[in-house]
Design a protein around this motif. Structure first.
Motif, PDB file in Angstrom:
ATOM      1  N   GLY A 187       0.820  -1.189   0.000  1.00  0.00           N
ATOM      2  CA  GLY A 187       0.000   0.000   0.000  1.00  0.00           C
ATOM      3  C   GLY A 187       0.859   1.245   0.000  1.00  0.00           C
ATOM      4  O   GLY A 187       1.715   1.408   0.879  1.00  0.00           O
ATOM      5  N   VAL A 188       0.681   2.111  -0.995  1.00  0.00           N
ATOM      6  CA  VAL A 188       1.541   3.289  -1.137  1.00  0.00           C
ATOM      7  C   VAL A 188       0.677   4.536  -1.265  1.00  0.00           C
ATOM      8  O   VAL A 188      -0.484   4.467  -1.691  1.00  0.00           O
ATOM      9  N   SER A 189       1.283   5.655  -0.936  1.00  0.00           N
ATOM     10  CA  SER A 189       0.608   6.942  -1.063  1.00  0.00           C
ATOM     11  C   SER A 189       0.952   7.545  -2.418  1.00  0.00           C
ATOM     12  O   SER A 189       2.134   7.786  -2.712  1.00  0.00           O
ATOM     13  N   PRO A 190      -0.037   7.799  -3.287  1.00  0.00           N
ATOM     14  CA  PRO A 190       0.254   8.392  -4.594  1.00  0.00           C
ATOM     15  C   PRO A 190       0.974   9.726  -4.491  1.00  0.00           C
ATOM     16  O   PRO A 190       1.764  10.085  -5.375  1.00  0.00           O
ATOM     17  N   GLU A 191       0.736  10.477  -3.423  1.00  0.00           N
ATOM     18  CA  GLU A 191       1.359  11.798  -3.274  1.00  0.00           C
ATOM     19  C   GLU A 191       2.838  11.695  -2.922  1.00  0.00           C
ATOM     20  O   GLU A 191       3.636  12.557  -3.300  1.00  0.00           O
ATOM     21  N   PHE A 192       3.246  10.650  -2.200  1.00  0.00           N
ATOM     22  CA  PHE A 192       4.621  10.549  -1.722  1.00  0.00           C
ATOM     23  C   PHE A 192       5.468   9.543  -2.498  1.00  0.00           C
ATOM     24  O   PHE A 192       6.700   9.641  -2.498  1.00  0.00           O
ATOM     25  N   GLU A 193       4.833   8.586  -3.157  1.00  0.00           N
ATOM     26  CA  GLU A 193       5.589   7.493  -3.760  1.00  0.00           C
ATOM     27  C   GLU A 193       6.528   7.976  -4.858  1.00  0.00           C
ATOM     28  O   GLU A 193       7.625   7.416  -5.050  1.00  0.00           O
ATOM     29  N   ASN A 194       6.130   9.016  -5.605  1.00  0.00           N
ATOM     30  CA  ASN A 194       7.001   9.509  -6.675  1.00  0.00           C
ATOM     31  C   ASN A 194       8.310  10.090  -6.155  1.00  0.00           C
ATOM     32  O   ASN A 194       9.267  10.249  -6.910  1.00  0.00           O
ATOM     33  N   GLN A 195       8.359  10.426  -4.855  1.00  0.00           N
ATOM     34  CA  GLN A 195       9.605  10.958  -4.286  1.00  0.00           C
ATOM     35  C   GLN A 195      10.660   9.866  -4.107  1.00  0.00           C
ATOM     36  O   GLN A 195      11.850  10.168  -4.041  1.00  0.00           O
ATOM     37  N   VAL A 196      10.232   8.619  -4.010  1.00  0.00           N
ATOM     38  CA  VAL A 196      11.165   7.539  -3.687  1.00  0.00           C
ATOM     39  C   VAL A 196      11.199   6.442  -4.746  1.00  0.00           C
ATOM     40  O   VAL A 196      11.968   5.490  -4.612  1.00  0.00           O
ATOM     41  N   SER A 197      10.399   6.545  -5.791  1.00  0.00           N
ATOM     42  CA  SER A 197      10.324   5.465  -6.774  1.00  0.00           C
ATOM     43  C   SER A 197      10.083   6.017  -8.172  1.00  0.00           C
ATOM     44  O   SER A 197       9.369   7.004  -8.346  1.00  0.00           O
ATOM     45  N   ALA A 198      10.697   5.348  -9.150  1.00  0.00           N
ATOM     46  CA  ALA A 198      10.475   5.680 -10.563  1.00  0.00           C
ATOM     47  C   ALA A 198       9.594   4.629 -11.215  1.00  0.00           C
ATOM     48  O   ALA A 198       9.736   4.338 -12.410  1.00  0.00           O
ATOM     49  N   LEU A 199       8.688   4.050 -10.430  1.00  0.00           N
ATOM     50  CA  LEU A 199       7.839   2.967 -10.926  1.00  0.00           C
ATOM     51  C   LEU A 199       6.989   3.393 -12.116  1.00  0.00           C
ATOM     52  O   LEU A 199       6.669   2.578 -12.981  1.00  0.00           O
ATOM     53  N   ASN A 200       6.627   4.675 -12.177  1.00  0.00           N
ATOM     54  CA  ASN A 200       5.803   5.159 -13.292  1.00  0.00           C
ATOM     55  C   ASN A 200       6.447   4.913 -14.649  1.00  0.00           C
ATOM     56  O   ASN A 200       5.768   4.733 -15.661  1.00  0.00           O
TER      57      ASN A 200
END
Length: 414
Positions: free
Chosen positions: A119-132
């Motif tokens: 479970g991840v937060s869409p607002e914070f996950e982009n700060q720590v992951s390049a999964l997109n």
């Protein structure tokens, strides 16, 4: 030096004649040149592939897998918002995000597959992951309440496509008796597919943080862990230990060295082995120069004696045969460097072509990438060229010194 170069050129022209011993000496010289050529080319290609793997490890794998994690082993971490802000303010940290991680099963019709639900937060996950960058369909930053992202191999195993309904089976534990209860069934829709390649695609399942909190009966301020993105990935463990001291909760500290460190160590070990083995190959090829020059000195004793009688100094004779060996190495290094650089620049396309031709990709499902990467580092080429020339020059010294010891009186007398 000009006289030595001229004599060396005449000796090479004479050795190239295909008659008797001259032809054999020429063959030995060409064999040593080919050995140096192959050694230099192989070393450049091998080091480029190793550099490519290391680059992909940093920019691909470590951009998605957690670089640093703080996981609560017993009870959830409370007030994660303030702790994320605290971690983000620490030196060496570029991003922080909360998460909830639990093992479960993904079900579609009668098929089941074990997954790691995150479970991840869409607002914070982009700060720590390049999964997109590796997601097809809806991105992590666009996740809705009833969405789930699954790895490509999970999708293939279950026979899913984007938009299909998926059921997650989440284990439930009775906290009082510490017994396992019937799993909780969570109905979701497949919104995106993660296409990283390798083991990550076999287990990854992402849902929204608030959905995971609801499933596990957590408060909105509770999570099971915090994740960091750091400036220097190779100092992640030191950063994790230093920054972790500011967290008041009891947590397990984990860095990518624990989960992926063996892969990085394997890359470095292979680099060392390649250096040793290929430089030994180059050394053997270089010392073939010794054989060819020793034979040439014996063959050219009369010429050396005449040169000495005409007043040639020992330094001239020495430089002549050093140039002989140096020229052999120079040809091998130049051709080997050209071939090695061309192969290194095109090895990825050649690997893909060969995989398609034979219908088999040995990297598929094994490593974190399914192609053969290559990164040409000019420092590696410079080191290879310098070491090869040093070995070649060292190999010429003994035969060249033997040439200076030729006694004109004995040779011309016979």
């Amino acid at each position: 030096m000009l006289l030595s170069a001229f004599i060396s050129k005449r000796f090479r022209a004479h050795s190239g004649q295909k008659d008797g011993q001259n032809g054999f000496v020429s063959f030995i010289a060409k064999a040593s040149t080919i050995g140096i050529l192959l050694g230099v080319a192989v070393l450049i290609v091998a080091l480029s592939v190793i550099n490519g793997f290391e680059q992909q490890l940093v920019h691909r794998l470590l951009s998605v897998v957690p670089q640093v994690e703080y996981v609560a082993p017993n009870k959830p971490i409370n007030n994660w918002q303030s702790k994320v802000a605290l971690l983000r303010s620490q030196a060496g940290v570029t991003g922080a995000a909360p998460f909830i991680s639990v093992n479960g099963m993904a079900q579609y019709k009668s098929e089941l597959k074990a997954v790691e639900v995150r479970g991840v937060s869409p607002e914070f996950e982009n700060q720590v992951s390049a999964l997109n960058q590796f997601t097809e369909g809806r991105l992590v930053s666009q996740l809705q309440q009833e969405d789930v992202l699954l790895g490509q191999q999970i999708v293939n195993r279950l026979g899913l496509k984007i938009g299909d309904p998926v059921t997650l089976l989440i284990p439930q534990i009775n906290q009082q008796s510490n017994t396992l209860l019937a799993p909780k069934r969570v109905s979701l829709n497949l919104a995106g597919i993660i296409k990283m390649g390798g083991p990550i695609d076999e287990t990854a399942a992402f849902i929204r943080l608030d959905k995971a909190q609801s499933v596990l009966s957590f408060d909105e301020n509770q999570v099971t862990g915090l994740r960091l993105q750091v400036e220097d990935v190779f100092a992640a463990h030191q950063t994790a230990m230093r920054v972790g001291q500011v967290i008041p909760d009891y947590v397990y500290v984990s860095s990518w060295f624990r989960t992926q460190g063996s892969l990085y160590q394997d890359i470095q070990m292979v680099r060392t082995i390649v250096y040793i083995v290929v430089f030994l190959i180059i050394a053997v090829a270089s010392f073939n120069i010794v054989s060819s020059l020793v034979m040439e000195v014996r063959e050219k004793q009369a010429n050396i004696a005449i040169l000495k009688t005409m007043g040639a100094q020992d330094s001239t004779i020495l430089a002549t045969f050093v140039m002989q060996g140096f020229t052999q190495a120079l040809i091998g290094v130049i051709l080997g460097t050209i071939i090695g650089v061309m192969l290194a620049l095109n090895i990825s396309e050649l690997f893909t072509w060969a995989s398609n031709l034979f219908g088999d990709n040995p990297l598929q499902g094994v490593y974190f990438i399914e192609f053969l990467p290559s990164k040409l580092v000019w420092q590696d080429i410079v080191i290879t060229v310098i070491v090869t020339f040093v070995l070649a020059i060292l190999a010429t010294l003994y035969p060249a010194w033997q040439a200076t010891r030729v006694d004109p009186a004995k040779v011309l007398g016979n």
